[in-house]
Design a protein around this motif. Structure first.
Motif, PDB file in Angstrom:
ATOM      1  N   ASN A   1       0.853  -1.194   0.000  1.00  0.00           N
ATOM      2  CA  ASN A   1       0.000   0.000   0.000  1.00  0.00           C
ATOM      3  C   ASN A   1       0.890   1.246   0.000  1.00  0.00           C
ATOM      4  OD1 ASN A   1      -2.509  -1.414   0.180  1.00  0.00           O
ATOM      5  ND2 ASN A   1      -2.094  -1.778   2.348  1.00  0.00           N
TER       6      ASN A   1
ATOM      7  N   THR B   1       4.950   4.098   1.923  1.00  0.00           N
ATOM      8  CA  THR B   1       4.930   4.066   3.387  1.00  0.00           C
ATOM      9  C   THR B   1       4.924   2.629   3.904  1.00  0.00           C
ATOM     10  OG1 THR B   1       3.704   6.137   3.323  1.00  0.00           O
ATOM     11  CG2 THR B   1       3.725   4.971   5.415  1.00  0.00           C
ATOM     12  N   GLU B   2       4.002   1.832   3.399  1.00  0.00           N
ATOM     13  CA  GLU B   2       3.958   0.445   3.862  1.00  0.00           C
ATOM     14  C   GLU B   2       5.191  -0.337   3.411  1.00  0.00           C
ATOM     15  OE1 GLU B   2       0.448  -2.424   4.282  1.00  0.00           O
ATOM     16  OE2 GLU B   2       1.396  -3.032   2.416  1.00  0.00           O
TER      17      GLU B   2
ATOM     18  N   GLU C   1       7.975   0.482   5.727  1.00  0.00           N
ATOM     19  CA  GLU C   1       7.769  -0.117   7.060  1.00  0.00           C
ATOM     20  C   GLU C   1       8.055  -1.618   7.034  1.00  0.00           C
ATOM     21  OE1 GLU C   1       3.922  -0.046   9.511  1.00  0.00           O
ATOM     22  OE2 GLU C   1       5.630   0.308  10.845  1.00  0.00           O
TER      23      GLU C   1
ATOM     24  N   PRO D   1      -2.731   8.692  -6.378  1.00  0.00           N
ATOM     25  CA  PRO D   1      -2.338   8.335  -5.006  1.00  0.00           C
ATOM     26  C   PRO D   1      -3.478   7.667  -4.247  1.00  0.00           C
ATOM     27  CG  PRO D   1      -1.856  10.641  -5.463  1.00  0.00           C
ATOM     28  CD  PRO D   1      -2.670  10.137  -6.608  1.00  0.00           C
ATOM     29  N   GLY D   2      -4.719   7.963  -4.646  1.00  0.00           N
ATOM     30  CA  GLY D   2      -5.888   7.424  -3.936  1.00  0.00           C
ATOM     31  C   GLY D   2      -5.944   5.917  -3.937  1.00  0.00           C
ATOM     32  N   ILE D   3      -5.288   5.271  -4.928  1.00  0.00           N
ATOM     33  CA  ILE D   3      -5.351   3.818  -4.936  1.00  0.00           C
ATOM     34  C   ILE D   3      -4.148   3.150  -4.252  1.00  0.00           C
ATOM     35  CG2 ILE D   3      -6.910   3.736  -6.927  1.00  0.00           C
ATOM     36  CD1 ILE D   3      -4.649   2.788  -8.635  1.00  0.00           C
ATOM     37  N   ARG D   4      -3.189   3.917  -3.763  1.00  0.00           N
ATOM     38  CA  ARG D   4      -2.152   3.394  -2.860  1.00  0.00           C
ATOM     39  C   ARG D   4      -1.435   2.150  -3.378  1.00  0.00           C
ATOM     40  NH1 ARG D   4      -0.692   6.420  -1.153  1.00  0.00           N
ATOM     41  NH2 ARG D   4       0.338   5.504   0.614  1.00  0.00           N
TER      42      ARG D   4
ATOM     43  N   ASP E   1      -7.678  -2.711  -7.220  1.00  0.00           N
ATOM     44  CA  ASP E   1      -6.797  -1.602  -7.584  1.00  0.00           C
ATOM     45  C   ASP E   1      -5.595  -2.077  -8.388  1.00  0.00           C
ATOM     46  OD1 ASP E   1      -8.581  -0.293  -6.034  1.00  0.00           O
ATOM     47  OD2 ASP E   1      -7.144   0.512  -4.605  1.00  0.00           O
TER      48      ASP E   1
ATOM     49  N   TYR F   1      -4.933  11.707  -3.110  1.00  0.00           N
ATOM     50  CA  TYR F   1      -4.833  11.406  -1.686  1.00  0.00           C
ATOM     51  C   TYR F   1      -6.133  11.692  -0.951  1.00  0.00           C
ATOM     52  CZ  TYR F   1       0.227  10.693  -1.681  1.00  0.00           C
ATOM     53  OH  TYR F   1       1.492  10.206  -1.879  1.00  0.00           O
TER      54      TYR F   1
ATOM     55  N   ASN G   1      -7.665  -1.664   6.164  1.00  0.00           N
ATOM     56  CA  ASN G   1      -7.546  -2.706   5.144  1.00  0.00           C
ATOM     57  C   ASN G   1      -7.991  -4.038   5.742  1.00  0.00           C
ATOM     58  OD1 ASN G   1      -6.405  -0.988   3.111  1.00  0.00           O
ATOM     59  ND2 ASN G   1      -4.448  -1.107   4.180  1.00  0.00           N
TER      60      ASN G   1
ATOM     61  N   ARG H   1      -2.238   6.341   9.627  1.00  0.00           N
ATOM     62  CA  ARG H   1      -1.508   7.224   8.708  1.00  0.00           C
ATOM     63  C   ARG H   1      -0.037   6.836   8.638  1.00  0.00           C
ATOM     64  NH1 ARG H   1      -3.449  11.946  10.329  1.00  0.00           N
ATOM     65  NH2 ARG H   1      -4.931  12.219   8.631  1.00  0.00           N
TER      66      ARG H   1
ATOM     67  N   LYS I   1       1.154   3.940   9.003  1.00  0.00           N
ATOM     68  CA  LYS I   1       1.357   2.614   8.419  1.00  0.00           C
ATOM     69  C   LYS I   1       1.192   2.606   6.904  1.00  0.00           C
ATOM     70  CE  LYS I   1       0.400  -0.373  12.367  1.00  0.00           C
ATOM     71  NZ  LYS I   1       1.758  -0.918  12.491  1.00  0.00           N
ATOM     72  N   ASN I   2       0.164   3.276   6.399  1.00  0.00           N
ATOM     73  CA  ASN I   2      -0.007   3.300   4.938  1.00  0.00           C
ATOM     74  C   ASN I   2      -0.866   4.453   4.428  1.00  0.00           C
ATOM     75  OD1 ASN I   2      -2.609   2.227   5.550  1.00  0.00           O
ATOM     76  ND2 ASN I   2      -1.741   0.190   5.598  1.00  0.00           N
ATOM     77  N   ILE I   3      -0.817   5.564   5.149  1.00  0.00           N
ATOM     78  CA  ILE I   3      -1.513   6.820   4.782  1.00  0.00           C
ATOM     79  C   ILE I   3      -3.036   6.648   4.855  1.00  0.00           C
ATOM     80  CG2 ILE I   3      -1.621   8.795   3.223  1.00  0.00           C
ATOM     81  CD1 ILE I   3       1.247   8.291   3.894  1.00  0.00           C
ATOM     82  N   HIS I   4      -3.595   5.788   4.036  1.00  0.00           N
ATOM     83  CA  HIS I   4      -5.030   5.499   4.137  1.00  0.00           C
ATOM     84  C   HIS I   4      -5.369   4.302   3.259  1.00  0.00           C
ATOM     85  CE1 HIS I   4      -5.786   7.228   0.173  1.00  0.00           C
ATOM     86  NE2 HIS I   4      -5.217   8.356   0.537  1.00  0.00           N
ATOM     87  N   THR I   5      -6.573   3.754   3.482  1.00  0.00           N
ATOM     88  CA  THR I   5      -7.075   2.665   2.638  1.00  0.00           C
ATOM     89  C   THR I   5      -7.538   3.260   1.307  1.00  0.00           C
ATOM     90  OG1 THR I   5      -7.720   1.322   4.535  1.00  0.00           O
ATOM     91  CG2 THR I   5      -8.921   0.932   2.494  1.00  0.00           C
ATOM     92  N   SER I   6      -7.370   2.493   0.243  1.00  0.00           N
ATOM     93  CA  SER I   6      -7.720   2.949  -1.110  1.00  0.00           C
ATOM     94  C   SER I   6      -9.021   3.750  -1.128  1.00  0.00           C
ATOM     95  CB  SER I   6      -7.870   1.739  -2.030  1.00  0.00           C
ATOM     96  OG  SER I   6      -8.549   2.107  -3.224  1.00  0.00           O
ATOM     97  N   PHE I   7      -8.932   5.010  -1.570  1.00  0.00           N
ATOM     98  CA  PHE I   7     -10.138   5.831  -1.629  1.00  0.00           C
ATOM     99  C   PHE I   7     -11.051   5.387  -2.758  1.00  0.00           C
ATOM    100  CE2 PHE I   7     -11.145   9.678   0.909  1.00  0.00           C
ATOM    101  CZ  PHE I   7     -10.547   9.186   2.046  1.00  0.00           C
TER     102      PHE I   7
END
Lengths: 485, 485
Positions: free
Chosen positions: A187, A190-191, A194, A329-332, A361, B154, B187, B351, B353-359
């Motif tokens: 994801n 960032t992930e 980590e 970026p929304g789909i990470r 995604d 994002y 997630n 945040r 860990k991976n900013i956010h889950t796929s929007f």
């Protein structure tokens, strides 16, 4: 009671009736075994078709809120139970240090936020307006009709096979030898970062990075309780002598490097310097984690290989890439390319953290890439960003009095002030409705108080000029106060 | 050299030409400043239109691999550099205990895997064939035309606002008082549970759970180095006396409970027992983490509130929900509902860990739910799964000699054998092309060696019967050997 149902136009009527009755049951206004009005009665009361009420009752029955008795009607099946005394926990007292630290380092919570009417130079996210939504939609429709049921069910921790194959080819096209290497889909960066840290470092370990460096990377390293050793990268990028000294003494587990359009300085490391960084790391046998950040955005000049390409058949560079920085970026979606065996361990870590990254995604992105949209998009995006970058640079030089303007492209520039605190400047700019990112968050020591980053990707040219002018004016104002003092 | 380009029909021709030349440059077969054939020459050599070659050259230039000189032609811009000596790291020696543990507990890697022709009862994932792809597609198209550019950029760590609002309403419809509570989108369950643990537990802390319990939860707790205390839940679900004893002594930080269609036993905790669990936890002030697992799948009988509903205005229950278990696991959407202030800390952890889950996924799921598809889908799914469950139960009772068949619904049943090792059984069933999940992985102690789980959601009725019969036959065979011995 039932006559007070208020129907809106947004939602299906039977769902509204269902939820209304459910709510009454849940709040104890309808008791267990109480009889509901017949469907005919209720349809008269609220003036909807009888069928609609029948439908609502069916769902209520389905969900276990009512039961029906043949010839007698519908009855409430549920009795409300809640505890008599309220039990509240004081969560603040139960939080771990980790949670408090994460909150404390969360810049979204503690830095100035955009409000309407402001010009914000905080973001370095891509500009939505450049997204080719129609191409994306087509890719979605194509892949969903090909294998919709499969990509909506569980997938594999390592990632969507075709996307991995595509990215292996993509990395080969950057000059990387992919033999005995593999890719883990994550994801975003960032992930990925980590997971790399989880695989190879534990509390108290030394890690080496540029100082300044990407603030999210600093946050993750701190949350892992690592001992961060910064190499001076203030002026012309990372200093090789300092780099070698730090490697020699530190017994570090990892080196974290951003060679292209460095965040925050915007500098691009030369091919020669990349070779030296690689050779020194090899000498001390400390693996490199290369952040592929914005490497795709190169505006001009010859292709520069990532450090991962220098290692040839060697397995000592871990490359963390991401499309989130330039595209959707929304789909990470990010990836880690590394030694095959190492990736296999990271795959298990990934599985333990969130099973896998969204297969929908991954599959849509793969289809989008495969259909050749990325090249097309990047060509357009590079042109727009190059133009904006040159304009921003011109404006910065014209309006912002400072020691130095950094940045060779990308989506941001970096300013070093002349003995002025960037947070003081931010406070006064904020009053004029202009905000930016203070540079200190990118430093692992007390430096950077006189620096700030200006992201321009999502700001119109008109506002870039207007905003930079305001920043410049505020600097002049603050300087004149200093002189008077 | 150029005449050996082999063109396929899958990819655009200009991309193939571009990649071919890039590859030659990257492999050093074309040297820096070497002249490329003119576009006219190359188009003749490989028999494509000149425009296609012009296009390929433009992209090569764009990406920095060639440069052009007016009136002279195109030249290679890149020189290959790789390190002379190969540097290989022995990654096995550098891995953390965490990485090794994650790999070691990765059942996907260490348990029997499905191969073609096998009947597998391992999966408890939903059946793809029930997914209403057309409804999903429509939801995607609707949301993407409403706000495609936004959901592709994002988003926010806490989640997509409208989905959060929808889920708050959804939880209210389960009888939960949502005042002063909030939701974090994660997630799936796995990430939700890990974030809860990160917020409230540290290495060495005690946590209480049912024994047996969800193997992924055990894995995550072990990876967090927690001390897991199991409460006997072998026969008729969790034993209240043992529960209270363990709470009294343990000073545990958390209680983890799966009240509905428990994994692996398939039992549903009665409303009265839920109240007792809640009251005992309150007495010892140890918060409950409730796993909403498969609660949506209730086939029949009255609605049973989650434990989170019992706490009324209280804030002491953390509810972890997930759609992945019944609907579209591929898109990985779960949520944590808890005290507002606690969620705010979890938001910062998310945040980091991976900013956010796929929007994109969140928005499409929201649209899908809003359009009323979920009720429709669940009605269909419940019917199919209920039918399968009843069939599986019948077959188990008919064909599988054992001490007890557990399970009141859901997507699996659980078998306790009569003094027979489930792994021995698995080995012999595997030879007959039938596999299942051995029960020991759900136990935190040495128990469960005589148990196994049979997931039937993705197996056709015909194969359920055939598979169960084979299992039964193998049990008889093994029992007869035992007797002889």
């Amino acid at each position: 009671m039932f006559s007070s149902i208020k129907l809106n136009e947004d939602e299906k009527v039977y769902i509204q009736i269902k939820n209304y009755i459910k709510d009454m049951i849940l709040r104890g206004m309808l008791q267990k075994d109480e009889k509901l009005p017949s469907t005919r009665e209720l349809s008269n009361i609220i003036d909807v078709s009888r069928n609609t009420v029948v439908n609502a009752y069916e769902y209520l029955k389905e969900e276990g809120f009512i039961y029906t008795v043949r010839g007698k009607g519908a009855f409430v099946a549920y009795s409300k139970i809640t505890s008599q005394e309220i039990w509240n926990i004081d969560w603040e007292n139960r939080l771990t240090d980790y949670a408090k630290k994460a909150e404390n380092m969360d810049i979204v919570k503690h830095e100035k936020v955009w409000t309407k009417g402001m010009i914000s130079f905080k973001s370095i996210a891509p500009d939505n307006n450049l997204f080719d939504i129609e191409d994306f939609k087509r890719a979605f429709l194509n892949i969903i009709s090909l294998e919709g049921d499969k990509i909506l069910n569980y997938g594999y921790a390592k990632g969507y096979k075709y996307l991995i194959e595509y990215l292996m080819e993509y990395m080969k096209n950057k000059g990387v030898d992919v033999k005995n290497k593999d890719i883990l889909i994550t994801n975003g960066f960032t992930e990925g970062f980590e997971i790399v840290l989880s695989s190879l470092t534990k509390e108290g370990d030394n890690v080496i990075c540029e100082n300044p460096t990407h603030n999210t990377a600093i946050k993750i390293m701190r949350l892992h309780n690592l001992n961060i050793i910064g190499v001076n990268a203030n002026n012309n990028g990372i200093q090789l002598e300092d780099f070698e000294n730090k490697l020699k003494k530190s017994k570090a587990k990892l080196i974290y490097i951003i060679p292209s359009y460095h965040n925050p300085t915007g500098m691009v490391m030369s091919p020669e310097k990349r070779v030296k960084i690689y050779e020194i790391s090899k000498k001390y046998e400390i693996p490199i984690v290369e952040d592929g950040f914005n490497e795709e955005l190169r505006y001009s000049g010859a292709h520069v290989s990532p450090i991962a390409a220098l290692s040839g058949e060697g397995n000592s560079v871990i490359y963390v890439g991401s499309f989130s920085k330039v595209l959707f970026p929304g789909i990470r979606i990010g990836w880690v390319l590394a030694d095959k065996n190492l990736i296999s361990y990271m795959e298990s870590i990934k599985r333990s953290k969130n099973i896998h990254t969204s297969f929908l995604d991954q599959a849509v992105l793969y289809q989008y890439l495969k259909e050749g949209n990325f090249d097309k998009y990047m060509k357009k995006a590079r042109k727009v960003y190059k133009d904006k970058y040159e304009f921003a640079l011109k404006c910065a030089n014209k309006y912002i009095p400072c020691k130095k303007v950094y940045g060779e492209g990308g989506l941001h520039i970096f300013i070093k002030l002349d003995n002025l605190n960037a947070r003081t400047l931010l406070d006064s700019c904020c009053k004029k409705n202009v905000i930016f990112t203070p540079g200190d968050i990118f430093y692992i020591d007390k430096n950077g108080w006189d620096t700030f980053r200006l992201g321009f990707s999502r700001v119109e040219k008109e506002d870039i000029e207007k905003g930079f002018k305001i920043i410049g004016d505020e600097i002049k104002k603050l300087n004149s106060i200093k002189v008077v003092e």
